[in-house]
Design a protein around this motif. Sequence first.
Motif, PDB file in Angstrom:
ATOM      1  N   ASP A 168       8.202 -38.508  -4.755  1.00 23.88           N
ATOM      2  CA  ASP A 168       8.141 -37.058  -4.979  1.00 23.88           C
ATOM      3  C   ASP A 168       8.475 -36.353  -3.667  1.00 23.88           C
ATOM      4  N   THR A 169       9.759 -36.300  -3.367  1.00 22.77           N
ATOM      5  CA  THR A 169      10.213 -35.797  -2.065  1.00 22.77           C
ATOM      6  C   THR A 169       9.716 -34.389  -1.776  1.00 22.77           C
ATOM      7  N   ARG A 170       9.814 -33.505  -2.781  1.00 24.99           N
ATOM      8  CA  ARG A 170       9.455 -32.100  -2.550  1.00 24.99           C
ATOM      9  C   ARG A 170       8.000 -31.971  -2.110  1.00 24.99           C
ATOM     10  N   ARG A 171       7.087 -32.635  -2.791  1.00 25.14           N
ATOM     11  CA  ARG A 171       5.664 -32.502  -2.449  1.00 25.14           C
ATOM     12  C   ARG A 171       5.322 -33.242  -1.159  1.00 25.14           C
ATOM     13  N   ILE A 172       5.983 -34.367  -0.907  1.00 21.33           N
ATOM     14  CA  ILE A 172       5.748 -35.084   0.352  1.00 21.33           C
ATOM     15  C   ILE A 172       6.139 -34.200   1.534  1.00 21.33           C
ATOM     16  N   VAL A 173       7.327 -33.606   1.433  1.00 16.57           N
ATOM     17  CA  VAL A 173       7.803 -32.721   2.500  1.00 16.57           C
ATOM     18  C   VAL A 173       6.847 -31.548   2.684  1.00 16.57           C
ATOM     19  N   ARG A 174       6.389 -30.951   1.575  1.00 17.86           N
ATOM     20  CA  ARG A 174       5.484 -29.800   1.683  1.00 17.86           C
ATOM     21  C   ARG A 174       4.171 -30.194   2.339  1.00 17.86           C
ATOM     22  N   ALA A 175       3.626 -31.350   1.975  1.00 18.60           N
ATOM     23  CA  ALA A 175       2.356 -31.779   2.567  1.00 18.60           C
ATOM     24  C   ALA A 175       2.509 -32.025   4.065  1.00 18.60           C
ATOM     25  N   LEU A 176       3.603 -32.645   4.467  1.00 25.60           N
ATOM     26  CA  LEU A 176       3.847 -32.867   5.896  1.00 25.60           C
ATOM     27  C   LEU A 176       4.064 -31.549   6.626  1.00 25.60           C
ATOM     28  N   GLU A 177       4.771 -30.633   5.987  1.00 26.32           N
ATOM     29  CA  GLU A 177       5.016 -29.321   6.587  1.00 26.32           C
ATOM     30  C   GLU A 177       3.702 -28.585   6.821  1.00 26.32           C
ATOM     31  N   VAL A 178       2.839 -28.580   5.817  1.00 26.42           N
ATOM     32  CA  VAL A 178       1.544 -27.904   5.939  1.00 26.42           C
ATOM     33  C   VAL A 178       0.716 -28.521   7.054  1.00 26.42           C
ATOM     34  N   GLY A 179       0.688 -29.839   7.114  1.00 23.23           N
ATOM     35  CA  GLY A 179      -0.071 -30.500   8.168  1.00 23.23           C
ATOM     36  C   GLY A 179       0.443 -30.177   9.552  1.00 23.23           C
ATOM     37  N   GLU A 180       1.772 -30.144   9.694  1.00 17.62           N
ATOM     38  CA  GLU A 180       2.375 -29.855  10.993  1.00 17.62           C
ATOM     39  C   GLU A 180       2.116 -28.418  11.423  1.00 17.62           C
ATOM     40  N   LEU A 181       2.160 -27.477  10.469  1.00 22.42           N
ATOM     41  CA  LEU A 181       2.014 -26.061  10.818  1.00 22.42           C
ATOM     42  C   LEU A 181       0.562 -25.634  10.996  1.00 22.42           C
ATOM     43  N   THR A 182      -0.357 -26.286  10.277  1.00 26.40           N
ATOM     44  CA  THR A 182      -1.755 -25.819  10.301  1.00 26.40           C
ATOM     45  C   THR A 182      -2.728 -26.791  10.948  1.00 26.40           C
ATOM     46  N   GLY A 183      -2.341 -28.074  11.021  1.00 23.14           N
ATOM     47  CA  GLY A 183      -3.281 -29.063  11.533  1.00 23.14           C
ATOM     48  C   GLY A 183      -4.406 -29.370  10.556  1.00 23.14           C
ATOM     49  N   ARG A 184      -4.258 -28.889   9.321  1.00 26.31           N
ATOM     50  CA  ARG A 184      -5.286 -29.109   8.296  1.00 26.31           C
ATOM     51  C   ARG A 184      -4.716 -29.948   7.170  1.00 26.31           C
ATOM     52  N   PRO A 185      -5.582 -30.690   6.470  1.00 21.40           N
ATOM     53  CA  PRO A 185      -5.090 -31.506   5.348  1.00 21.40           C
ATOM     54  C   PRO A 185      -4.590 -30.635   4.203  1.00 21.40           C
ATOM     55  N   PHE A 186      -3.626 -31.161   3.458  1.00 24.66           N
ATOM     56  CA  PHE A 186      -3.038 -30.438   2.336  1.00 24.66           C
ATOM     57  C   PHE A 186      -4.104 -30.061   1.318  1.00 24.66           C
ATOM     58  N   ALA A 187      -5.104 -30.925   1.112  1.00 20.64           N
ATOM     59  CA  ALA A 187      -6.142 -30.682   0.111  1.00 20.64           C
ATOM     60  C   ALA A 187      -6.959 -29.431   0.419  1.00 20.64           C
ATOM     61  N   ALA A 188      -6.984 -29.018   1.682  1.00 18.40           N
ATOM     62  CA  ALA A 188      -7.759 -27.831   2.053  1.00 18.40           C
ATOM     63  C   ALA A 188      -7.215 -26.574   1.405  1.00 18.40           C
ATOM     64  N   PHE A 189      -5.968 -26.629   0.940  1.00 22.00           N
ATOM     65  CA  PHE A 189      -5.336 -25.450   0.356  1.00 22.00           C
ATOM     66  C   PHE A 189      -5.244 -25.532  -1.163  1.00 22.00           C
ATOM     67  N   LEU A 190      -5.763 -26.588  -1.757  1.00 18.06           N
ATOM     68  CA  LEU A 190      -5.703 -26.703  -3.209  1.00 18.06           C
ATOM     69  C   LEU A 190      -6.666 -25.713  -3.851  1.00 18.06           C
ATOM     70  N   PRO A 191      -6.294 -25.129  -5.004  1.00 16.36           N
ATOM     71  CA  PRO A 191      -7.169 -24.145  -5.649  1.00 16.36           C
ATOM     72  C   PRO A 191      -8.463 -24.771  -6.152  1.00 16.36           C
ATOM     73  N   ARG A 192      -9.535 -24.019  -6.014  1.00 11.61           N
ATOM     74  CA  ARG A 192     -10.825 -24.453  -6.522  1.00 11.61           C
ATOM     75  C   ARG A 192     -11.379 -23.358  -7.433  1.00 11.61           C
ATOM     76  N   PRO A 193     -12.068 -23.751  -8.490  1.00  8.11           N
ATOM     77  CA  PRO A 193     -12.536 -22.758  -9.476  1.00  8.11           C
ATOM     78  C   PRO A 193     -13.715 -21.932  -8.973  1.00  8.11           C
ATOM     79  N   HIS A 194     -13.437 -21.039  -8.038  1.00  5.11           N
ATOM     80  CA  HIS A 194     -14.478 -20.155  -7.508  1.00  5.11           C
ATOM     81  C   HIS A 194     -13.907 -18.752  -7.425  1.00  5.11           C
ATOM     82  N   HIS A 195     -14.491 -17.818  -8.174  1.00  2.45           N
ATOM     83  CA  HIS A 195     -13.964 -16.460  -8.214  1.00  2.45           C
ATOM     84  C   HIS A 195     -14.066 -15.771  -6.857  1.00  2.45           C
ATOM     85  N   HIS A 196     -13.000 -15.144  -6.441  1.00  7.24           N
ATOM     86  CA  HIS A 196     -12.999 -14.340  -5.228  1.00  7.24           C
ATOM     87  C   HIS A 196     -13.955 -13.159  -5.377  1.00  7.24           C
ATOM     88  N   ASP A 197     -14.032 -12.613  -6.572  1.00  6.67           N
ATOM     89  CA  ASP A 197     -14.929 -11.493  -6.884  1.00  6.67           C
ATOM     90  C   ASP A 197     -15.974 -11.992  -7.877  1.00  6.67           C
TER      91      ASP A 197
END
Length: 324
Positions: A168-197
């Motif tokens: 899955d080239t597209r998602r692999i590239v995105r996960a590496l990109e996120v890690g390189e730019l933020t220093g955080r794991p990709f999972a940290a940005f996955l949606p979680r069922p918690h209402h903002h409001d």
Amino acid sequence: MSTEHAPAGDPRAHTPLVAVVGATATGKSDLAIALAERLDGEVINADALQLYRGMDIGTAKVTAEERRGVPHHLLDVLEVTEEASVSAYQSAARQAIAAIRARGRTPILVGGSGLYVRAALDDIEFPPTDPAVRARLEARAEADGAPALHRELSRRDPEAAASIGVHDTRRIVRALEVGELTGRPFAAFLPRPHHHDPLTVQLGLQRERAALHERVALRVHRMVEQGFLDEIRALRGKGLDRGRTARRAIGYEQGLAVLDGALSCAEAIESTIVGTRRLVRKQDTWFRRDQRVTWFDAAGGEDLADRATAHVARAARATARPAP
């Protein structure tokens, strides 16, 4: 201003954020307008394709007359050549919600684009992107193969690698990109069922599957009768063929094929019906996973809007917190 921070005595402290969700052709727009009339509300669009100017017939966008004087937001904000962005939508939707509440009114989000609904309602952070970093990673994937990058991802972010296929080239590239730019794991940005409001109330509209399929077919035939092909022809003149998102929309893609002589009108109609029914199944699966949605039978009678309004009032009372 969020209701979480409304001062004591402010009526916005107990104003819910209402979301009407569900599959295409269930009647969400009609219910949202009826709720707005009962709750002194304004409607916010959460259909990705209705963001586009001129994509009216093919998206079943409510007309000015059908809105019955209810203000609508985030309709017709993009040209068909532009690419829709979930993160940009999140910012715009939350600004609209705050502005509606500042007027002392009820924000009512309506749409079937699941990720856009989640972006507006839930605590989701969208990681940054860098075209240069992405291009470099894509070039490496092309030269070395996706499995090589997947092995690198396994070393850097094992959790992300475990959830992404080796090819899955597209998602692999995105996960590496996120890690390189933020220093955080990709999972940290996955949606979680918690209402903002915390005062969010989600209403889901459902119809019996056979009846919904019939409504889809009728809608597609009605679109053609209303001049859908003329709409597509006009949008082609405005650059529809260059739109990465818009030109791939169900119905518009088929219409372009008709204009190019690749499909007959009958073939395009059948393809659009089949594609829309497939979308209905995907939307239903997406929203059914969210246990926070309360479901209503859209064919349950003329009192649907009254029952939905009563539920919103009960849910708002149950979730409201005393103002500080």
